[in-house]
Design a protein around this motif. Sequence first.
Motif, mmCIF file in Angstrom:
data_model
loop_
_atom_site.group_PDB
_atom_site.id
_atom_site.type_symbol
_atom_site.label_atom_id
_atom_site.label_comp_id
_atom_site.label_asym_id
_atom_site.label_seq_id
_atom_site.Cartn_x
_atom_site.Cartn_y
_atom_site.Cartn_z
ATOM 1 N N VAL A 89 0.870 -1.177 0.000
ATOM 2 C CA VAL A 89 0.000 0.000 0.000
ATOM 3 C C VAL A 89 0.906 1.225 0.000
ATOM 4 N N GLU A 102 -3.102 0.637 -3.836
ATOM 5 C CA GLU A 102 -2.670 -0.732 -3.560
ATOM 6 C C GLU A 102 -2.148 -1.341 -4.853
ATOM 7 N N ASN A 104 -0.342 -4.951 -6.285
ATOM 8 C CA ASN A 104 -0.170 -6.349 -5.895
ATOM 9 C C ASN A 104 0.848 -7.081 -6.759
ATOM 10 N N VAL A 120 4.949 1.266 -7.215
ATOM 11 C CA VAL A 120 3.936 1.775 -6.276
ATOM 12 C C VAL A 120 3.958 3.304 -6.255
ATOM 13 N N ARG A 180 -4.317 -2.341 -8.161
ATOM 14 C CA ARG A 180 -5.666 -2.804 -7.877
ATOM 15 C C ARG A 180 -6.677 -1.691 -7.658
ATOM 16 N N THR A 211 5.377 3.471 1.938
ATOM 17 C CA THR A 211 4.721 2.193 1.667
ATOM 18 C C THR A 211 4.641 1.324 2.917
ATOM 19 N N LYS A 213 2.159 -2.518 4.471
ATOM 20 C CA LYS A 213 1.161 -3.551 4.189
ATOM 21 C C LYS A 213 -0.263 -3.083 4.529
ATOM 22 N N PHE A 338 -6.766 0.782 3.675
ATOM 23 C CA PHE A 338 -6.388 -0.290 2.752
ATOM 24 C C PHE A 338 -5.580 -1.337 3.508
ATOM 25 N N GLU A 339 -5.884 -2.588 3.262
ATOM 26 C CA GLU A 339 -5.065 -3.706 3.725
ATOM 27 C C GLU A 339 -4.655 -4.498 2.501
ATOM 28 N N CYS A 340 -3.374 -4.652 2.299
ATOM 29 C CA CYS A 340 -2.884 -5.299 1.079
ATOM 30 C C CYS A 340 -3.432 -6.721 0.970
ATOM 31 N N GLU A 342 -6.548 -7.696 0.946
ATOM 32 C CA GLU A 342 -7.808 -7.985 1.634
ATOM 33 C C GLU A 342 -8.906 -8.340 0.644
#
Length: 348
Positions: A89, A102, A104, A120, A180, A211, A213, A338-340, A342
């Motif tokens: 994130v 986010e 991935n 990122v 994402r 950055t 997670k 945000f949760e990477c 999720e």
Amino acid sequence: MFRTGLLVTGARCKPVSLSLIYSYATSSHKTLLAKLRKKTGFPFINCKKALEKHDDFDAALAWLKKEAQKEGWSKATKLQGRTTRQGLVGIVLEKNLGVIVEVNCETDFVARNDKFRGLVASAAKSALKHCRWTPVNGPLVRVDMAADEIGALGWSEGGKTLRDAVALQIGALGENMSVRRAVCLRPSADVRLAAYLHPPGDRAASGECATGKFGAVVAYRGGDEDDAGRLAEQLCQHIVGMNPTSVGRDNEQDTAAAASPSTNGTQPVKVEKEVEGKVQAEGEPEEDEDGFARAQPFVGEDEEETRLWHQEFLIDPQLTVGEVLVQNNLEIVDFVRFECGESLEKED
């Protein structure tokens, strides 16, 4: 005996060993090769091939990037079905503008790579640039962007898109990747932004991408500027840990309850103490394996448990977030968490 050539210096000609000329050329080639490798990070064999086709460094660099882009798109097509649960994130705050993205990838190993971190940052700054001129209507404008919209954003002056940047890194790192989602926040003059990332790293300068997670951005107003800023960062930490789904302040009765005598609703909250080199609060929940205290949802939990206003403050569980906000004359306008990775398991 070595073969010789002629070295012209002024009006005189001196015999020179051809092996010496060859060594000069080889040394120059090695220097260019090392420079090209450092500049691009591409494999040795690719850089060598580029220099065999073009003696000029800039021409070799341009050819290498063009071929890498082709290879990246080819790999991206082959790998597009592979799941990307890892990643990072990223958050950028710039005066009156903030963005959280986010991005991935497949493995945590690639997520720690500097090239991936650069991707990122590119995604965050492209989203920031896109939202920079968004007109502000009301206290806050929020722009939510899905993968297709972010991928179409401009990445370079040459007309490349962020989707091209992703393909380039897929070719370089050999893993499937995707940008994402992103959210941009553009507040009015009286609303400020604060952010928190876990695990926490070095504090990023204004306009630079940090950055982690997990990440949260809060839009808030009111309170003393310095104290409110520190408290807003702690609220971001709370949001990362407790995962509320809404602000949840329904009516004036909530405010009155938060300011009741039982909370001594006049003094700002003292929230921190030092425990073995880490900032921790009295009664704070124990850390999980990621090193962060998080609330665990339970079956049939009340709706209030997911509302930020009604939750116990993670830093000081003796108070609710609503009580902390009232005591410090602070208002949460909106927040993003945000949760990477999720929800990816549910999507699969």
